[in-house]
Design an enzyme around this catalytic site. Sequence first.
Site, PDB file in Angstrom:
ATOM      1  N   THR A   1      40.634 -15.520  18.197  1.00  0.00           N
ATOM      2  CA  THR A   1      40.399 -14.614  17.063  1.00  0.00           C
ATOM      3  C   THR A   1      39.183 -13.737  17.335  1.00  0.00           C
ATOM      4  O   THR A   1      39.179 -12.542  17.021  1.00  0.00           O
ATOM      5  CB  THR A   1      40.185 -15.420  15.765  1.00  0.00           C
ATOM      6  N   ALA A   2      38.122 -14.317  17.921  1.00  0.00           N
ATOM      7  CA  ALA A   2      36.915 -13.533  18.183  1.00  0.00           C
ATOM      8  C   ALA A   2      37.216 -12.391  19.157  1.00  0.00           C
ATOM      9  O   ALA A   2      36.740 -11.263  18.976  1.00  0.00           O
ATOM     10  CB  ALA A   2      35.814 -14.428  18.743  1.00  0.00           C
TER      11      ALA A   2
ATOM     12  N   GLY B   1      40.926 -14.246  24.431  1.00  0.00           N
ATOM     13  CA  GLY B   1      41.896 -13.691  23.474  1.00  0.00           C
ATOM     14  C   GLY B   1      42.105 -14.598  22.284  1.00  0.00           C
ATOM     15  O   GLY B   1      43.213 -14.740  21.779  1.00  0.00           O
TER      16      GLY B   1
ATOM     17  N   THR C   1      32.397 -19.991   7.719  1.00  0.00           N
ATOM     18  CA  THR C   1      31.534 -18.845   8.008  1.00  0.00           C
ATOM     19  C   THR C   1      31.676 -18.301   9.437  1.00  0.00           C
ATOM     20  O   THR C   1      31.037 -17.308   9.773  1.00  0.00           O
ATOM     21  CB  THR C   1      30.056 -19.246   7.808  1.00  0.00           C
TER      22      THR C   1
ATOM     23  N   GLU D   1      41.019 -21.187   9.433  1.00  0.00           N
ATOM     24  CA  GLU D   1      42.007 -20.538   8.577  1.00  0.00           C
ATOM     25  C   GLU D   1      41.470 -20.103   7.232  1.00  0.00           C
ATOM     26  O   GLU D   1      42.233 -19.732   6.348  1.00  0.00           O
ATOM     27  CB  GLU D   1      43.177 -21.511   8.378  1.00  0.00           C
TER      28      GLU D   1
ATOM     29  N   LYS E   1      41.765 -16.513  -1.785  1.00  0.00           N
ATOM     30  CA  LYS E   1      40.810 -17.625  -1.925  1.00  0.00           C
ATOM     31  C   LYS E   1      39.728 -17.226  -2.930  1.00  0.00           C
ATOM     32  O   LYS E   1      38.994 -16.261  -2.698  1.00  0.00           O
ATOM     33  CB  LYS E   1      40.199 -17.904  -0.542  1.00  0.00           C
TER      34      LYS E   1
HETATM   35  C1  LIG Z   1      37.689 -27.676  13.168  1.00  0.00           C
HETATM   36  C2  LIG Z   1      37.376 -26.223  13.054  1.00  0.00           C
HETATM   37  C3  LIG Z   1      37.648 -25.553  11.872  1.00  0.00           C
HETATM   38  C4  LIG Z   1      37.325 -24.205  11.734  1.00  0.00           C
HETATM   39  N1  LIG Z   1      37.536 -23.579  10.542  1.00  0.00           N
HETATM   40  C5  LIG Z   1      37.140 -22.295  10.386  1.00  0.00           C
HETATM   41  C6  LIG Z   1      37.331 -21.618   9.151  1.00  0.00           C
HETATM   42  O1  LIG Z   1      37.863 -22.148   8.184  1.00  0.00           O
HETATM   43  N2  LIG Z   1      36.912 -20.339   9.077  1.00  0.00           N
HETATM   44  C7  LIG Z   1      36.326 -19.685  10.119  1.00  0.00           C
HETATM   45  O2  LIG Z   1      35.925 -18.523   9.976  1.00  0.00           O
HETATM   46  N3  LIG Z   1      36.199 -20.301  11.311  1.00  0.00           N
HETATM   47  C8  LIG Z   1      36.568 -21.572  11.467  1.00  0.00           C
HETATM   48  N4  LIG Z   1      36.434 -22.172  12.683  1.00  0.00           N
HETATM   49  C9  LIG Z   1      35.950 -21.391  13.831  1.00  0.00           C
HETATM   50  C10 LIG Z   1      37.088 -20.539  14.408  1.00  0.00           C
HETATM   51  O3  LIG Z   1      38.176 -21.358  14.774  1.00  0.00           O
HETATM   52  C11 LIG Z   1      36.614 -19.752  15.606  1.00  0.00           C
HETATM   53  O4  LIG Z   1      35.418 -19.098  15.294  1.00  0.00           O
HETATM   54  C12 LIG Z   1      37.634 -18.703  15.987  1.00  0.00           C
HETATM   55  O5  LIG Z   1      38.882 -19.274  16.189  1.00  0.00           O
HETATM   56  C13 LIG Z   1      37.211 -17.924  17.197  1.00  0.00           C
HETATM   57  O6  LIG Z   1      37.323 -18.696  18.374  1.00  0.00           O
HETATM   58  P1  LIG Z   1      37.052 -17.951  19.744  1.00  0.00           P
HETATM   59  O7  LIG Z   1      37.940 -16.758  19.803  1.00  0.00           O
HETATM   60  O8  LIG Z   1      35.597 -17.751  19.867  1.00  0.00           O
HETATM   61  O9  LIG Z   1      37.452 -19.009  20.863  1.00  0.00           O
HETATM   62  P2  LIG Z   1      38.883 -19.558  21.339  1.00  0.00           P
HETATM   63  O10 LIG Z   1      39.909 -19.511  20.281  1.00  0.00           O
HETATM   64  O11 LIG Z   1      38.609 -20.894  21.960  1.00  0.00           O
HETATM   65  O12 LIG Z   1      39.342 -18.540  22.486  1.00  0.00           O
HETATM   66  C14 LIG Z   1      38.794 -18.582  23.785  1.00  0.00           C
HETATM   67  C15 LIG Z   1      39.565 -17.605  24.674  1.00  0.00           C
HETATM   68  O13 LIG Z   1      38.890 -17.497  25.921  1.00  0.00           O
HETATM   69  C16 LIG Z   1      39.835 -17.534  26.976  1.00  0.00           C
HETATM   70  N5  LIG Z   1      39.165 -18.027  28.191  1.00  0.00           N
HETATM   71  C17 LIG Z   1      38.254 -19.052  28.289  1.00  0.00           C
HETATM   72  N6  LIG Z   1      37.880 -19.189  29.568  1.00  0.00           N
HETATM   73  C18 LIG Z   1      38.541 -18.240  30.288  1.00  0.00           C
HETATM   74  C19 LIG Z   1      38.597 -17.870  31.661  1.00  0.00           C
HETATM   75  N7  LIG Z   1      37.885 -18.529  32.593  1.00  0.00           N
HETATM   76  N8  LIG Z   1      39.406 -16.841  32.040  1.00  0.00           N
HETATM   77  C20 LIG Z   1      40.121 -16.172  31.132  1.00  0.00           C
HETATM   78  N9  LIG Z   1      40.126 -16.475  29.808  1.00  0.00           N
HETATM   79  C21 LIG Z   1      39.348 -17.482  29.401  1.00  0.00           C
HETATM   80  C22 LIG Z   1      40.928 -18.467  26.462  1.00  0.00           C
HETATM   81  O14 LIG Z   1      42.140 -18.261  27.140  1.00  0.00           O
HETATM   82  C23 LIG Z   1      40.994 -18.013  24.995  1.00  0.00           C
HETATM   83  O15 LIG Z   1      41.839 -16.883  24.891  1.00  0.00           O
HETATM   84  C24 LIG Z   1      36.748 -23.518  12.828  1.00  0.00           C
HETATM   85  C25 LIG Z   1      36.533 -24.165  14.045  1.00  0.00           C
HETATM   86  C26 LIG Z   1      36.815 -25.513  14.149  1.00  0.00           C
HETATM   87  C27 LIG Z   1      36.522 -26.228  15.444  1.00  0.00           C
END
Ligand SMILES: Cc1cc2nc3c(=O)[nH]c(=O)nc-3n(C[C@H](O)[C@H](O)[C@H](O)COP(=O)(O)OP(=O)(O)OC[C@H]3O[C@@H](n4cnc5c(N)ncnc54)[C@H](O)[C@@H]3O)c2cc1C
Length: 494
Positions: free
Chosen positions: A13-14, A11, A343, A48, A77
């Site tokens: 952003t992706a 849960g 990106t 962000e 932006k």
């Molecule tokens: C330093 C940094 C800066 C960034 N800046 C940008 C930016 O400016 N622009 C941009 O587009 N992107 C940026 N990103 C990337 C962006 O943050 C991510 O692409 C975005 O937040 C999506 O993350 P996610 O949803 O894939 O993973 P996460 O936010 O890590 O979510 C993972 C989810 O999986 C769940 N989960 C994991 N394991 C289990 C399990 N076993 N059982 C149940 N649930 C589970 C967790 O509870 C959580 O809800 C940046 C990333 C970093 C590290």
Amino acid sequence: MKRQSIIILGGGTAGWMSANLLHHAFHAKGFDITLIESPEINIIGVGEGSTPHLKQFFNTLGLAESDWMPRCHATYKNGIQFNHWSSAKGYSAYFHPFPSMPDRQTAAGFLINSMLRRQGHDVDPRPDRYFLSAYLAKQKLSPKTQTGFPISINYGYHFDSALLGEFLKELAVEKGVNHVAAKITEVERHLSGDIDALVSENGQRYQANWFIDCSGFSGVLLQKTLGVTFHDFSANLFNDAAIALPSEASLPTSVQTISTALSNGWSWEIPLTHRTGNGYVYSSRYQSSDAAETELREKLGLLDADVPAKHLKMRVGQVAQHWYKNCLAVGLSQGFIEPLEATALHLVQDTLENFIGAFEAGKFSQQHQAEFNQRISARFEGIRDYIVCHYKVNNRTDTQYWMDNRNNPHISDQLQQILACWDAGGDVTALLDGLGISQFYPAVSWHCLLSGYGRFPPIGATSAATHEVNLEQIQHYIKTWAKGFIPHNTALAK
Ligand SMILES: Cc1cc2nc3c(=O)[nH]c(=O)nc-3n(C[C@H](O)[C@H](O)[C@H](O)COP(=O)(O)OP(=O)(O)OC[C@H]3O[C@@H](n4cnc5c(N)ncnc54)[C@H](O)[C@@H]3O)c2cc1C
């Protein structure tokens, strides 16, 4: 048609972007969608800044900016300002614009001057002189026009990522996506190898036909369960850690992300309406986390401030197959390229849009999987090469980090060809088209990057420059157009 089901694991952003787009595309076609997230495992909580593509995401969902921007303290932006990446005289900063229709003519002048400068002529090839969004950013003008002004331009957004996630969660649940709070500890598979069900720590079983892995860097389904390998980019990109540290918002609100080169990486500055998001992306091979935090705090004037810093580890690279068996990875679980050009969410969106297209074309089967995987991998590599180029062409000499980046032999054949073509005064646009990679970053962006760093031979051409570009006239056009754009804070208040 028999109802089918999709489970999204994660849960962040992706996960919530996936829930909304997949519900939009497939609910009416007989798919039930469930998102499972663990209350114990935090989302990454950074990310962000966006590219202009994010506007399309909200358009698809039928959302106006006034529906989501105030909720997420979002701002507009116009592009990214890169400070101190180059030590070439006159090139200490450059602005990477989001080119738009009105830039067409001025961009042509930029491309000519950039070519003439490569031939040694004494002309001005600095990109910020030629693009409307660069001028708007300098003047703190928004990318929004007065009513009736006959021009519209591309722009991205800045937003509070946690609030965007909350907003998208509410939206998805309201539309009918099932939301389950559970930690998944076991995954059951069919004999075919497909995933059958996810099992939570209290023994609850969640079965589905299709699974979307949005579990972040832990890659629970695609990597850990299905064993898809991860192609590491760390030889190309050294940064593997980051620190996030907020500071107060400033007024008037800036309309650009600022990326400043520091001793062993770079810092970001992202203006939101309620705070400024800051961070330092660095290589832990070259700097300790304590030293990095001190450097960031010093830069922000927060050395003694009681504001906690958040330390993160990053894994750069991509999975060998983004869609394998009945599982698609989206977000950090599919890969990550450091956030220099913001990106990651663009790739989330691209992956989902391409998946929806391929899945529908194959009548909800795996028919177009291989072609889809090839397309998404190429996107990751195209973006990687553009980011690597920032490091490869830096000419800083202050630390080993910057010198090692410049001398890094691990760059792709494509990037080597682009740099060789640039240095030889060749036609970079034709090369990019020939390589089939101009859809990731268009030729104008490559010219902005290489010109912006001042990667030119010494001035020395003896003949007069042909196709003299009238820079004064270009600036006059830009200033005239800019009169139709409203101040950033006025646009936000609207
Ligand atoms: C330093 C940094 C800066 C960034 N800046 C940008 C930016 O400016 N622009 C941009 O587009 N992107 C940026 N990103 C990337 C962006 O943050 C991510 O692409 C975005 O937040 C999506 O993350 P996610 O949803 O894939 O993973 P996460 O936010 O890590 O979510 C993972 C989810 O999986 C769940 N989960 C994991 N394991 C289990 C399990 N076993 N059982 C149940 N649930 C589970 C967790 O509870 C959580 O809800 C940046 C990333 C970093 C590290």
